[in-house]
Design an enzyme around this catalytic site. Sequence first.
Site, PDB file in Angstrom:
ATOM      1  N   ASN A  67       0.831  -1.202   0.000  1.00 26.16           N
ATOM      2  CA  ASN A  67       0.000   0.000   0.000  1.00 26.16           C
ATOM      3  C   ASN A  67       0.868   1.255   0.000  1.00 26.16           C
ATOM      4  O   ASN A  67       2.063   1.212   0.295  1.00 26.16           O
ATOM      5  CB  ASN A  67      -0.904   0.016   1.229  1.00 26.16           C
ATOM      6  CG  ASN A  67      -1.944  -1.071   1.203  1.00 26.16           C
ATOM      7  OD1 ASN A  67      -2.571  -1.316   0.175  1.00 26.16           O
ATOM      8  ND2 ASN A  67      -2.141  -1.735   2.335  1.00 26.16           N
ATOM      9  N   CYS A  76      -5.322  -7.272  -4.474  1.00 28.00           N
ATOM     10  CA  CYS A  76      -5.615  -6.058  -5.244  1.00 28.00           C
ATOM     11  C   CYS A  76      -6.032  -6.490  -6.640  1.00 28.00           C
ATOM     12  O   CYS A  76      -5.190  -6.806  -7.484  1.00 28.00           O
ATOM     13  CB  CYS A  76      -4.405  -5.130  -5.300  1.00 28.00           C
ATOM     14  SG  CYS A  76      -4.699  -3.620  -6.271  1.00 28.00           S
ATOM     15  N   ASN A 163      -9.099 -10.161   2.001  1.00 21.88           N
ATOM     16  CA  ASN A 163      -8.896  -8.963   2.813  1.00 21.88           C
ATOM     17  C   ASN A 163     -10.260  -8.512   3.334  1.00 21.88           C
ATOM     18  O   ASN A 163     -11.288  -8.811   2.740  1.00 21.88           O
ATOM     19  CB  ASN A 163      -8.187  -7.859   2.016  1.00 21.88           C
ATOM     20  CG  ASN A 163      -8.874  -7.542   0.700  1.00 21.88           C
ATOM     21  OD1 ASN A 163      -9.842  -8.195   0.308  1.00 21.88           O
ATOM     22  ND2 ASN A 163      -8.395  -6.546  -0.013  1.00 21.88           N
ATOM     23  N   CYS A 224     -11.490  -0.079  -6.486  1.00 13.87           N
ATOM     24  CA  CYS A 224     -10.936  -1.147  -5.644  1.00 13.87           C
ATOM     25  C   CYS A 224     -11.614  -2.435  -6.081  1.00 13.87           C
ATOM     26  O   CYS A 224     -12.810  -2.631  -5.842  1.00 13.87           O
ATOM     27  CB  CYS A 224     -11.181  -0.870  -4.160  1.00 13.87           C
ATOM     28  SG  CYS A 224     -10.575  -2.194  -3.075  1.00 13.87           S
TER      29      CYS A 224
END
Length: 303
Positions: A67, A76, A163, A224
């Site tokens: 990040n 990601c 996540n 995202c």
Amino acid sequence: MATKAAFARMNGLGNQIIVADMRGRADSITSAAAIRLASDSETAFDQIMAIHDPRTPGTDYYIAIINCDGTQAQACGNGTRCVVQALAAETGRHAFTFETRAGILTATEHDDGLISVDMGTPRFDWQDIPLAQAVADTRKIELQVDPADAPVLHSPSIASMGNPHAVFWVDKDVWSYELDKFGPLLENHPIFPERANISIAHVTSSDTIDLRTWERGAGLTRACGSAACAAAVSAARTGRTGRKVTVNVPGGPLLIEWRDDDHVMMTGPAEWEFSGTFDPATGEWSRDTQGLQGSGNADRGAA
């Protein structure tokens, strides 16, 4: 002194990505280097996707994800699409198997340039997300943004795509909410021991969701991918939509399908911007005309 590594500055629907070539190297990108790159307006990013040699048989590469605050990320989706485009241009291949902290995933570049990523299977048990305390049903948990008698945001759905994600459902335009104000407070709420990605979602039809996300470790983002997946599966799980939806993020649309085998497929574009080299220890960098995709792609637009 270690040699510099090649990188490509890319984006996935506006999610700013640095794809770094760390193959054949024993070193890793330091937090200090990531923070330095993030602080430069030319190389500012949401995530670094660092391509390393494979660690597990049957995979092509290990991808370390960093990040912009220097912390490690598990997943990601938008960054994975950027990695696929860069590697496809370099190798001529169009299908890859990657290992990340979140596990093994596969990705394919299609003839139209769009890229599909198998984001794996969602998890909903409170221990797997994880949450700090037992919750019987993560389709709707007790969490709200004050005032208590008329909360601005409340009762999010919780899911993990490798996540942690919290999706707050709203009945009006997602731009009506001060996500830059509420995002960091909710990201660091004690209920999330590993922090969380915070999204505001508005279901506009049975197959369309508008979404904004405060990304854990990165802040407000134009896209995202894992949040889009979390919103899609949570919408289907709560009866708001079917299992195949278009998720409109600020950067554009992502097609998300929660298949019958429980895997979540994300399809969208990637865009190459420029290439250069950098020092993985310090973050010192320079722009060049050769990189992961070579000098012939300087004007390459969105795939």
